[in-house]
Design a protein around this motif. Sequence first.
Motif, PDB file in Angstrom:
ATOM      1  N   LEU A 161       0.832  -1.209   0.000  1.00 49.95           N
ATOM      2  CA  LEU A 161       0.000   0.000   0.000  1.00 49.95           C
ATOM      3  C   LEU A 161       0.864   1.255   0.000  1.00 49.95           C
ATOM      4  CD1 LEU A 161      -2.929  -0.861   2.448  1.00 49.95           C
ATOM      5  CD2 LEU A 161      -3.119  -0.291   0.015  1.00 49.95           C
ATOM      6  N   THR A 162       1.954   1.227   0.754  1.00 44.31           N
ATOM      7  CA  THR A 162       2.848   2.383   0.792  1.00 44.31           C
ATOM      8  C   THR A 162       3.411   2.663  -0.597  1.00 44.31           C
ATOM      9  OG1 THR A 162       3.452   1.968   3.090  1.00 44.31           O
ATOM     10  CG2 THR A 162       4.970   3.299   1.786  1.00 44.31           C
ATOM     11  N   ARG A 204       3.912  19.081  -6.136  1.00 47.10           N
ATOM     12  CA  ARG A 204       4.537  17.940  -5.450  1.00 47.10           C
ATOM     13  C   ARG A 204       3.656  16.693  -5.591  1.00 47.10           C
ATOM     14  NH1 ARG A 204       5.056  18.792   0.796  1.00 47.10           N
ATOM     15  NH2 ARG A 204       2.799  18.721   0.500  1.00 47.10           N
ATOM     16  N   ALA A 205       2.337  16.874  -5.476  1.00 46.75           N
ATOM     17  CA  ALA A 205       1.417  15.736  -5.595  1.00 46.75           C
ATOM     18  C   ALA A 205       1.410  15.170  -7.013  1.00 46.75           C
ATOM     19  CB  ALA A 205       0.011  16.159  -5.197  1.00 46.75           C
ATOM     20  N   LEU A 206       1.707  16.010  -8.013  1.00 47.70           N
ATOM     21  CA  LEU A 206       1.624  15.593  -9.412  1.00 47.70           C
ATOM     22  C   LEU A 206       2.935  15.050  -9.963  1.00 47.70           C
ATOM     23  CD1 LEU A 206      -0.469  18.579 -10.840  1.00 47.70           C
ATOM     24  CD2 LEU A 206      -1.294  16.276 -10.322  1.00 47.70           C
ATOM     25  N   ILE A 207       4.029  15.181  -9.225  1.00 41.69           N
ATOM     26  CA  ILE A 207       5.346  14.865  -9.778  1.00 41.69           C
ATOM     27  C   ILE A 207       5.468  13.393 -10.141  1.00 41.69           C
ATOM     28  CG2 ILE A 207       6.467  14.407  -7.554  1.00 41.69           C
ATOM     29  CD1 ILE A 207       7.988  16.290 -10.571  1.00 41.69           C
ATOM     30  N   THR A 208       4.721  12.528  -9.474  1.00 42.96           N
ATOM     31  CA  THR A 208       4.789  11.095  -9.784  1.00 42.96           C
ATOM     32  C   THR A 208       3.750  10.683 -10.836  1.00 42.96           C
ATOM     33  OG1 THR A 208       3.295  10.585  -7.939  1.00 42.96           O
ATOM     34  CG2 THR A 208       5.664  10.522  -7.483  1.00 42.96           C
ATOM     35  N   GLY A 224      10.406  17.853  -5.572  1.00 42.02           N
ATOM     36  CA  GLY A 224      11.157  16.631  -5.838  1.00 42.02           C
ATOM     37  C   GLY A 224      11.206  15.662  -4.681  1.00 42.02           C
ATOM     38  N   LEU A 225      10.726  16.067  -3.505  1.00 44.32           N
ATOM     39  CA  LEU A 225      10.850  15.241  -2.310  1.00 44.32           C
ATOM     40  C   LEU A 225      10.217  13.854  -2.444  1.00 44.32           C
ATOM     41  CD1 LEU A 225      12.057  15.269   0.512  1.00 44.32           C
ATOM     42  CD2 LEU A 225       9.924  16.292   1.358  1.00 44.32           C
ATOM     43  N   ALA A 231      11.248   7.950  -2.576  1.00 49.97           N
ATOM     44  CA  ALA A 231      11.098   6.677  -3.284  1.00 49.97           C
ATOM     45  C   ALA A 231      12.436   6.132  -3.773  1.00 49.97           C
ATOM     46  CB  ALA A 231      10.148   6.851  -4.465  1.00 49.97           C
ATOM     47  N   GLY A 232      13.533   6.809  -3.407  1.00 53.11           N
ATOM     48  CA  GLY A 232      14.852   6.340  -3.801  1.00 53.11           C
ATOM     49  C   GLY A 232      15.246   6.715  -5.216  1.00 53.11           C
ATOM     50  N   ARG A 233      14.560   7.736  -5.780  1.00 52.00           N
ATOM     51  CA  ARG A 233      14.850   8.160  -7.142  1.00 52.00           C
ATOM     52  C   ARG A 233      15.390   9.583  -7.134  1.00 52.00           C
ATOM     53  NH1 ARG A 233       8.948   7.420  -9.296  1.00 52.00           N
ATOM     54  NH2 ARG A 233       9.764   8.537 -11.107  1.00 52.00           N
ATOM     55  N   ARG A 234      16.356   9.848  -7.990  1.00 57.34           N
ATOM     56  CA  ARG A 234      16.890  11.201  -8.102  1.00 57.34           C
ATOM     57  C   ARG A 234      15.960  12.033  -8.981  1.00 57.34           C
ATOM     58  NH1 ARG A 234      23.084  12.127  -9.588  1.00 57.34           N
ATOM     59  NH2 ARG A 234      23.201  11.361  -7.438  1.00 57.34           N
TER      60      ARG A 234
END
Length: 249
Positions: free
Chosen positions: A86-87, A161-165, A114-115, A120-123
């Motif tokens: 879920l995370t 920030r919410a849309l970056i992914t 970018g946070l 998530a471990g991505r640059r």
Amino acid sequence: MKITGESGAVLRLDDVHRTYGTGPEAVRALRGVDVEFARGGFTAVMGPSGSGKSTLLQCCAGLDRPDSGRVTLDGTDLSGMGETELTVLRRERIGFVFQAFNLVGSLTAEQNVGLPLRLAGRRPDPAQVRRALAQVGLGERTGHLPSQLSGGQQQRVAIARALITRPRMLFADEPTGALDSASSRDVLALLRDLVDREGQSTVMVTHDPVAAGYADRVLFLADGRIVDDLPRPTAQQVAERMTALETAA
């Protein structure tokens, strides 16, 4: 009867129940909710205090688990997923915007956006981050700290920030609750534009009939049930139905 959107559903709730506590003190927050949210649609959720709005949003987003029933996001059944799964799902497929902007004060707008990728471990790709800020009208404010931005601008950073992914769903919980009327209009117009221009599926909880008037449809909750579904709402229609619900409550 299931409440349905006007096009293919990106999110479905099937007979969802959620109760907090046990015995005489138990609170039945959701009582057999059946609803679909259209892909690329903008839905507002309203209801009197204690009607189940926040619980509905939390169950939709995988932040809370129903006692029974199913929540399906983009074909994935959330009920069978573990906490780690879920995370990951929330991180990759869901965006959140809250009344409190929740920006990190020591980070610039660009760094705040970018946070989620860093967590998530991505640059973060600087060009991608700048595009996200330009998308919300802050292309010239990338290096500003939250303290150097107005409330409306801070909420725009939170939306970027919410849309970056590139989330499948954007959930907004009272996104204009801490803003003045002018900033509220700007943020709501931005959310509307993201739906119209980008096809961003969005669900927004609000108490404000004017805010709800920006949506494609409004769902009304009372006592844990969906009691009305208003397509193509106007602020006046929403206010009248809310008044009727509050009077009945």
